[in-house]
Design a protein around this motif. Structure first.
Motif, PDB file in Angstrom:
ATOM      1  N   VAL A 141       0.856  -1.188   0.000  1.00 44.23           N
ATOM      2  CA  VAL A 141       0.000   0.000   0.000  1.00 44.23           C
ATOM      3  C   VAL A 141       0.887   1.231   0.000  1.00 44.23           C
ATOM      4  N   CYS A 142       0.489   2.204  -0.817  1.00 39.46           N
ATOM      5  CA  CYS A 142       1.249   3.464  -0.828  1.00 39.46           C
ATOM      6  C   CYS A 142       0.338   4.581  -0.348  1.00 39.46           C
ATOM      7  N   TYR A 143       0.759   5.256   0.697  1.00 34.47           N
ATOM      8  CA  TYR A 143       0.030   6.425   1.173  1.00 34.47           C
ATOM      9  C   TYR A 143       0.552   7.644   0.413  1.00 34.47           C
ATOM     10  N   GLU A 144      -0.364   8.285  -0.313  1.00 38.45           N
ATOM     11  CA  GLU A 144       0.041   9.457  -1.095  1.00 38.45           C
ATOM     12  C   GLU A 144      -1.095  10.485  -1.074  1.00 38.45           C
ATOM     13  N   PRO A 145      -1.042  11.441  -0.152  1.00 39.33           N
ATOM     14  CA  PRO A 145      -2.095  12.467  -0.132  1.00 39.33           C
ATOM     15  C   PRO A 145      -2.012  13.322  -1.391  1.00 39.33           C
ATOM     16  N   SER A 146      -3.148  13.602  -2.023  1.00 38.43           N
ATOM     17  CA  SER A 146      -3.132  14.348  -3.294  1.00 38.43           C
ATOM     18  C   SER A 146      -2.388  15.672  -3.162  1.00 38.43           C
ATOM     19  N   SER A 147      -2.516  16.302  -2.006  1.00 32.36           N
ATOM     20  CA  SER A 147      -1.897  17.624  -1.815  1.00 32.36           C
ATOM     21  C   SER A 147      -0.372  17.555  -1.822  1.00 32.36           C
ATOM     22  N   ALA A 148       0.184  16.333  -1.636  1.00 34.98           N
ATOM     23  CA  ALA A 148       1.645  16.214  -1.572  1.00 34.98           C
ATOM     24  C   ALA A 148       2.270  15.975  -2.940  1.00 34.98           C
ATOM     25  N   GLU A 153       6.210  22.103 -11.164  1.00 42.44           N
ATOM     26  CA  GLU A 153       6.566  23.503 -11.417  1.00 42.44           C
ATOM     27  C   GLU A 153       7.557  24.025 -10.374  1.00 42.44           C
ATOM     28  N   GLY A 154       8.404  23.117  -9.934  1.00 48.91           N
ATOM     29  CA  GLY A 154       9.453  23.532  -9.012  1.00 48.91           C
ATOM     30  C   GLY A 154       9.001  23.692  -7.573  1.00 48.91           C
ATOM     31  N   ASN A 155       7.832  23.162  -7.254  1.00 45.33           N
ATOM     32  CA  ASN A 155       7.347  23.335  -5.879  1.00 45.33           C
ATOM     33  C   ASN A 155       7.386  22.043  -5.092  1.00 45.33           C
ATOM     34  N   ILE A 156       8.269  21.152  -5.495  1.00 49.89           N
ATOM     35  CA  ILE A 156       8.301  19.822  -4.903  1.00 49.89           C
ATOM     36  C   ILE A 156       8.458  19.872  -3.376  1.00 49.89           C
ATOM     37  N   VAL A 157       9.461  20.596  -2.905  1.00 45.09           N
ATOM     38  CA  VAL A 157       9.789  20.543  -1.486  1.00 45.09           C
ATOM     39  C   VAL A 157       8.702  21.181  -0.628  1.00 45.09           C
ATOM     40  N   GLN A 158       8.084  22.194  -1.166  1.00 43.18           N
ATOM     41  CA  GLN A 158       7.043  22.908  -0.445  1.00 43.18           C
ATOM     42  C   GLN A 158       5.906  21.985   0.038  1.00 43.18           C
ATOM     43  N   HIS A 159       5.704  20.881  -0.688  1.00 48.22           N
ATOM     44  CA  HIS A 159       4.618  19.975  -0.327  1.00 48.22           C
ATOM     45  C   HIS A 159       5.076  18.820   0.555  1.00 48.22           C
ATOM     46  N   ASN A 160       6.309  18.922   1.010  1.00 50.77           N
ATOM     47  CA  ASN A 160       6.886  17.864   1.797  1.00 50.77           C
ATOM     48  C   ASN A 160       6.043  17.541   3.045  1.00 50.77           C
ATOM     49  N   PRO A 162       5.618  15.948   6.707  1.00 50.48           N
ATOM     50  CA  PRO A 162       6.490  15.528   7.811  1.00 50.48           C
ATOM     51  C   PRO A 162       6.350  14.029   8.094  1.00 50.48           C
ATOM     52  N   VAL A 163       7.484  13.412   8.399  1.00 53.48           N
ATOM     53  CA  VAL A 163       7.520  11.970   8.636  1.00 53.48           C
ATOM     54  C   VAL A 163       6.527  11.562   9.722  1.00 53.48           C
ATOM     55  N   GLN A 164       6.422  12.380  10.772  1.00 47.09           N
ATOM     56  CA  GLN A 164       5.518  12.050  11.878  1.00 47.09           C
ATOM     57  C   GLN A 164       4.067  11.912  11.396  1.00 47.09           C
ATOM     58  N   ASP A 165       3.672  12.774  10.460  1.00 44.30           N
ATOM     59  CA  ASP A 165       2.310  12.713   9.909  1.00 44.30           C
ATOM     60  C   ASP A 165       2.095  11.410   9.129  1.00 44.30           C
ATOM     61  N   ILE A 166       3.142  10.978   8.433  1.00 42.40           N
ATOM     62  CA  ILE A 166       3.033   9.744   7.630  1.00 42.40           C
ATOM     63  C   ILE A 166       2.856   8.542   8.557  1.00 42.40           C
ATOM     64  N   ILE A 167       3.642   8.514   9.629  1.00 42.25           N
ATOM     65  CA  ILE A 167       3.550   7.397  10.577  1.00 42.25           C
ATOM     66  C   ILE A 167       2.167   7.389  11.241  1.00 42.25           C
ATOM     67  N   GLU A 168       1.676   8.578  11.554  1.00 43.54           N
ATOM     68  CA  GLU A 168       0.348   8.697  12.174  1.00 43.54           C
ATOM     69  C   GLU A 168      -0.731   8.173  11.215  1.00 43.54           C
ATOM     70  N   GLN A 169      -0.596   8.544   9.933  1.00 44.80           N
ATOM     71  CA  GLN A 169      -1.568   8.083   8.932  1.00 44.80           C
ATOM     72  C   GLN A 169      -1.541   6.565   8.793  1.00 44.80           C
ATOM     73  N   LYS A 170      -0.351   6.001   8.927  1.00 44.79           N
ATOM     74  CA  LYS A 170      -0.237   4.540   8.794  1.00 44.79           C
ATOM     75  C   LYS A 170      -1.132   3.867   9.832  1.00 44.79           C
ATOM     76  N   SER A 186       6.080  14.101  -3.724  1.00 44.97           N
ATOM     77  CA  SER A 186       7.207  15.035  -3.653  1.00 44.97           C
ATOM     78  C   SER A 186       8.455  14.458  -2.984  1.00 44.97           C
ATOM     79  N   VAL A 187       8.718  13.185  -3.227  1.00 45.28           N
ATOM     80  CA  VAL A 187       9.967  12.593  -2.718  1.00 45.28           C
ATOM     81  C   VAL A 187      11.098  13.038  -3.645  1.00 45.28           C
ATOM     82  N   THR A 188      12.135  13.615  -3.064  1.00 44.38           N
ATOM     83  CA  THR A 188      13.254  14.125  -3.859  1.00 44.38           C
ATOM     84  C   THR A 188      14.580  13.719  -3.209  1.00 44.38           C
ATOM     85  N   THR A 189      15.673  14.101  -3.848  1.00 50.09           N
ATOM     86  CA  THR A 189      16.993  13.827  -3.260  1.00 50.09           C
ATOM     87  C   THR A 189      17.168  14.627  -1.965  1.00 50.09           C
TER      88      THR A 189
END
Ligand code: PGA
Length: 228
Positions: A141-148, A153-160, A162-170, A186-189
């Motif tokens: 299963v992949c958790y991917e909120p649409s807003s992220a 258009e160069g706004n990748i990081v802005q939608h990052n 937080p890890v804590q939110d991802i764990i909570e969603q799990k 918005s996963v990037t290097t």
């Protein structure tokens, strides 16, 4: 084992795919063996090209970005699980872009997941929130909120997210502990090191960043670095 799925979406032509392959293959790919399973998910026309290019590096697998709701037969233009079964290992199913642009419902997504499983393909089902149900018999299963999801258009990081939110969603989404839990959006290097170090996250699904072989390689390598 960790998992890195590259979702190319509707990008690249044949010559761009050739360049991507040669640049990616110029890097030491053996570092991933036994540590990271890399899954390249190109548009349909390039699946066989990639399948053949990575035949001698079996830890690099190919996935489709979708699968037909229908089985093999009189469904002109569709790509059924039967046609994909012996060349892809995974199928992305229920991406939010398909749910919103192509009106895919939980019922449709459930059928697609069962079609994949019947052809020996592991479905990676994408979930945006608690309204998206998890089909039976899936284990990725992949958790991917649409807003992220980056808009490209160069706004990748802005939608990052937080890890804590991802764990909570799990836990809010009641993802069973034995499932593989992937994060996308918005996963990037720049952000991968945050996600790669978390034991609750089994892998990532970069979209925009996977189009660049250099960035995609660095994202996958983050999991190797953390092993050492
Ligand atoms: P992104 O896309 O990494 O460009 O945000 C992820 C996805 O939609 O699968």
């Amino acid at each position: 084992m960790k998992y890195v799925f590259g979702n190319w979406k509707a990008n690249k032509n044949y010559s761009e795919v050739q360049s991507w392959i040669s640049e990616f293959q110029s890097k030491p790919l053996e570092i991933f063996e036994g540590v990271v399973e890399i899954v390249i998910c190109p548009p349909y026309p390039f699946i066989t090209t990639l399948h053949e290019a990575f035949a001698s590096t079996p830890w690099i697998k190919i996935g489709s970005q979708d699968i037909s709701y229908y089985g093999a037969g009189r469904y002109t233009g569709e790509v059924p699980a039967h046609s994909l079964g012996d060349i892809v290992s995974y199928s992305i199913i229920g991406h939010s872009e398909r749910r919103s642009n192509f009106n895919e419902t939980n019922t449709i997504i459930d059928q697609k997941a069962q079609n994949a499983l019947e052809s020996g393909i592991e479905p990676l089902v994408l979930i945006r929130d608690g309204n998206d149900t998890i089909p039976s018999n899936v284990s990725f299963v992949c958790y991917e909120p649409s807003s992220a999801i980056s808009t490209g258009e160069g706004n990748i990081v802005q939608h990052n997210v937080p890890v804590q939110d991802i764990i909570e969603q799990k836990s809010l989404l009641s993802i069973p502990a034995d499932f593989k839990f992937i994060y996308g959006g918005s996963v990037t290097t720049d952000t991968i090191h945050e996600y790669a170090r978390v034991k609750e996250i089994d892998g990532v699904l970069p979209g925009s960043a996977s189009l660049d072989p250099e960035a995609f390689y660095h994202i996958a390598r983050a999991f190797v670095e953390l092993q050492n």
